[in-house]
Write an enzyme that holds these catalytic residues in place. Structure first.
Site, PDB file in Angstrom:
ATOM      1  N   ASP A 178      -7.808   8.296   0.661  1.00 29.76           N
ATOM      2  CA  ASP A 178      -8.340   7.218   1.501  1.00 29.76           C
ATOM      3  C   ASP A 178      -8.073   7.450   2.994  1.00 29.76           C
ATOM      4  OD1 ASP A 178      -9.591   5.840  -0.472  1.00 29.76           O
ATOM      5  OD2 ASP A 178      -8.124   4.241  -0.650  1.00 29.76           O
ATOM      6  N   ARG A 229       0.841  -1.195   0.000  1.00 28.95           N
ATOM      7  CA  ARG A 229       0.000   0.000   0.000  1.00 28.95           C
ATOM      8  C   ARG A 229       0.880   1.251   0.000  1.00 28.95           C
ATOM      9  NH1 ARG A 229      -5.206   1.684  -0.921  1.00 28.95           N
ATOM     10  NH2 ARG A 229      -6.138   2.843   0.785  1.00 28.95           N
ATOM     11  N   SER A 283     -10.038  -0.745   1.298  1.00 28.76           N
ATOM     12  CA  SER A 283     -11.109  -1.757   1.290  1.00 28.76           C
ATOM     13  C   SER A 283     -10.714  -2.972   0.465  1.00 28.76           C
ATOM     14  CB  SER A 283     -12.377  -1.168   0.684  1.00 28.76           C
ATOM     15  OG  SER A 283     -12.848  -0.128   1.472  1.00 28.76           O
ATOM     16  N   THR A 303      -9.741   1.048  -9.074  1.00 23.45           N
ATOM     17  CA  THR A 303      -8.875  -0.064  -8.645  1.00 23.45           C
ATOM     18  C   THR A 303      -8.942  -1.210  -9.669  1.00 23.45           C
ATOM     19  OG1 THR A 303      -9.233   0.543  -6.334  1.00 23.45           O
ATOM     20  CG2 THR A 303      -8.532  -1.706  -6.671  1.00 23.45           C
ATOM     21  N   GLY A 330     -13.712  -1.523  -6.422  1.00 23.47           N
ATOM     22  CA  GLY A 330     -15.005  -1.022  -5.948  1.00 23.47           C
ATOM     23  C   GLY A 330     -14.944  -0.190  -4.688  1.00 23.47           C
ATOM     24  N   GLY A 331     -13.736   0.174  -4.202  1.00 19.77           N
ATOM     25  CA  GLY A 331     -13.669   0.959  -2.966  1.00 19.77           C
ATOM     26  C   GLY A 331     -14.425   0.237  -1.863  1.00 19.77           C
ATOM     27  N   ASN A 359      -6.271   4.400  -6.923  1.00 25.09           N
ATOM     28  CA  ASN A 359      -7.509   4.952  -6.351  1.00 25.09           C
ATOM     29  C   ASN A 359      -8.495   5.223  -7.482  1.00 25.09           C
ATOM     30  OD1 ASN A 359      -9.155   5.439  -4.231  1.00 25.09           O
ATOM     31  ND2 ASN A 359      -8.531   7.557  -3.922  1.00 25.09           N
TER      32      ASN A 359
HETATM   33  N1  GLY Z   1      -8.488   3.007  -3.068  1.00 20.96           N
HETATM   34  C1  GLY Z   1      -9.391   1.953  -2.884  1.00 20.96           C
HETATM   35  C2  GLY Z   1      -9.035   1.065  -1.751  1.00 20.96           C
HETATM   36  O1  GLY Z   1      -7.904   1.057  -1.336  1.00 20.96           O
HETATM   37  O2  GLY Z   1      -9.866   0.375  -1.251  1.00 20.96           O
END
Ligand code: GLY
Length: 570
Positions: A421, A104, A451, A379, A471-472, A399
């Site tokens: 985020d 990340r 997510s 994503t 899908g966030g 993102n």
């Molecule tokens: N940017 C989407 C996630 O990390 O869930």
């Protein structure tokens, strides 16, 4: 490292820094193995990455080799979400053991808690989502490098080669990519250099990215150093200085991917292996699956995707999102109560609060050991298995589509807007309408809450399902629905993926979101509204990529909502 057992849940709380792990590479990782499956398989976001994977399998590569080739290829041919300028999570099942690498993005060293607030303490709209200030320190190359170094069978140069080819020689552009670029460009409003790089995309035409090919060439020659130091780092540093961004060469040099223990839990006779914090996705998925199991009597006989079904699922989701907003963040900065949140007794208590007949009052659904933000939904995800039965579930992101809209000059690298985020101000919704607490406040080197939920399920020690989606905050609610479709409603894989999906996330109050792919109208809409819900188009349809293994048989499905390709390679 401490492993704690709560009921049937096993949650291991530990992180293992990558530093020095080469010394502990298990010999089996590169040992010859016997095929156990009829073929290798991929479910990926586009055909070029499927071709890259096929090439890698033909050279004798394993699931990790193929995954690295897919990820780098998507950075070229699926630039709206595939990336080397973002970050992600990879769940690996290798020789019967689970692994998870967290790559990340991190907040730059110069980041501050109030960096997106004006002098009155109000959030400056869009500042965390577009442009140079929105960019987190990218982790993708570090993550892929570490994973391939630990588990790959082929030479690093071999897995980078397909991406270099597509960047240097070009690929034929699909209409969907052109449309997504045109939409994103409206958001960037001419304030970034996006048009200079992607303004000329035309469907059916060959598109070359020579600067990106040069970056990939350096990565091929030097490994992760080809990104985090030397010429590439210099170019990113200068682009940031010119545009007012915060990332420096020092940020890049200090970036580290982290091996973490994945979350593991028993469910429905399977072992579910999924993403730990800084993802909220694994905890949320486990809570949903277990709460649904606990309320089995209420779900019995309820028709799939009927108003009552959608009400019951929304009640579960309400509780999951309350916890998510309160307790989840980067575990290196905030003590996430993972064991408590996934404890059987706790989940049973939360499930008992579900109102089977009407929506629970939103403000009564407090975080359970005691809020919600919008998130960008784009994503991309891919699932891979090799003929030896090893599996990779990888979700990575910049993102939003095309991230911050900033391309580091001279590199062709599309940079993320992952800073969005974080909670810019606790209590204020982000782009997906989800609200955050201090657990997810901005701090230098911290990873924003995600997510992404790359998940593998095993049975009797063998991988049987590999699944994920973009899908966030819709990611884990989408995976949950596909799993319910498959295992509760016994739908064939393709149908389980194709069925419409919906989403509720505590806030906005009693709102059920539907996908543009399947607008909810007519009698169904009336039935849901009669239960006290408002329906809203969420403006995004997911892109599930899933592989199912049954004995030696392998079946792969790409979501009909995207331009994905699934393939079994014999
Ligand atoms: N940017 C989407 C996630 O990390 O869930």
């Amino acid at each position: 490292m401490s492993t704690q057992r709560f009921g049937t849940f096993v949650v291991t709380l530990a992180t293992v820094a990558t530093t020095g792990f080469m010394a502990t590479v298990p010999a089996y990782a590169k040992a010859p193995q016997h095929s156990v499956l009829a073929g290798s398989a991929v479910a990926v976001a586009d055909k070029y990455s499927a071709d890259a994977a096929e090439q890698i399998f033909k050279k004798g590569g394993n699931a990790v080799d193929a995954s690295v080739a897919i990820a780098l290829t998507l950075a070229v041919t699926y630039p709206e979400a595939g990336n080397i300028g973002g970050g992600g999570f990879m769940t690996i099942y290798m020789n019967g053991k689970p692994y998870f690498i967290d790559y990340r993005e991190r907040a730059p060293l110069a980041a501050t808690k109030a960096m997106y607030l004006d002098k009155n303490g109000e959030v400056i709209p869009g500042m965390s989502a577009f442009g140079y200030r929105a960019v987190g320190v990218p982790g993708t190359v570090a993550g892929l490098w570490e994973a391939q170094k630990r588990f790959g069978k082929l030479k690093w140069q071999e897995v980078v080669a397909p991406a270099i080819h597509y960047a240097r020689d070009g690929f034929v552009v699909e209409q969907q990519l052109v449309e997504r670029a045109a939409d994103a460009s409206k958001d960037f409003g001419g304030k970034t250099n996006f048009a200079q790089y992607f303004g000329s995309l035309k469907a059916g035409q060959n598109f070359k990215q020579p600067e990106l090919a040069a970056v990939l060439g350096r990565i091929s020659q030097q490994g992760a150093k080809g990104f985090y130091s030397g010429k590439t780092a210099d170019l990113i540093d200068s682009a940031m200085k010119k545009g007012g961004g915060l990332i420096t060469k020092n940020d890049l040099a200090q970036y580290k991917a982290v091996w973490r223990q994945p979350l593991e839990a028993d469910w429905n006779s399977f072992q579910v292996i999924t993403a730990p914090p800084p993802s909220s996705g694994g905890i949320a998925l486990l809570q949903l699956l277990k709460m649904k199991e606990a309320r089995k009597a209420d779900f019995a006989g309820v028709e799939h995707n009927s108003p009552q079904y959608m009400h019951l699922v929304s009640e579960l989701e309400k509780r999951v999102f309350a916890d998510r907003a309160q307790y989840l963040g980067d575990p290196d900065f905030y003590k996430v109560p993972v064991a408590q949140l996934t404890n059987e007794t706790y989940i049973a208590k939360r499930a008992s609060e579900v109102n089977p007949t009407a929506p629970s009052e939103t403000k009564s659904v407090q975080a359970g050991l005691g809020t919600a933000m919008p998130e960008k939904a784009e994503t991309t995800h891919f699932s891979v298995v090799d003929k030896w039965g090893n599996a990779v579930s990888n979700t990575y992101t910049i993102n939003g589509y095309f991230g911050s809209g900033v391309i580091a000059d001279g590199t062709g690298i599309v940079l993320n807007d992952e800073m969005d985020d974080f909670s810019a101000k606790p209590g204020v919704p982000n782009m997906l309408g989800v609200v955050g607490s201090d657990a997810n406040a901005i701090e230098p080197k911290k990873r924003p809450l995600s997510s992404m939920t790359p998940t593998i399920m095993t049975k009797d020690g063998k991988a049987v399902l590999v699944i994920g989606t973009p899908g966030g905050s819709r990611i884990f609610t989408s995976i949950f629905q596909v799993l319910s479709n498959m295992y509760d409603f016994k739908m064939p894989l393709k149908e389980a993926v194709g069925a419409f999906r919906f989403h509720h996330q505590l806030l906005p109050v009693n709102t059920i979101f539907y996908e543009p792919y399947y607008p909810i109208v007519g009698e169904l809409a009336k039935g849901i509204e009669a239960r006290g819900y408002t329906l809203k188009d969420q403006g995004f349809s997911g892109d599930i990529q899933v592989i199912k293994i049954d004995g030696q048989k392998v079946d792969a499905v790409s979501d009909p909502r995207g331009r994905g390709v699934s393939r079994v390679i014999h």
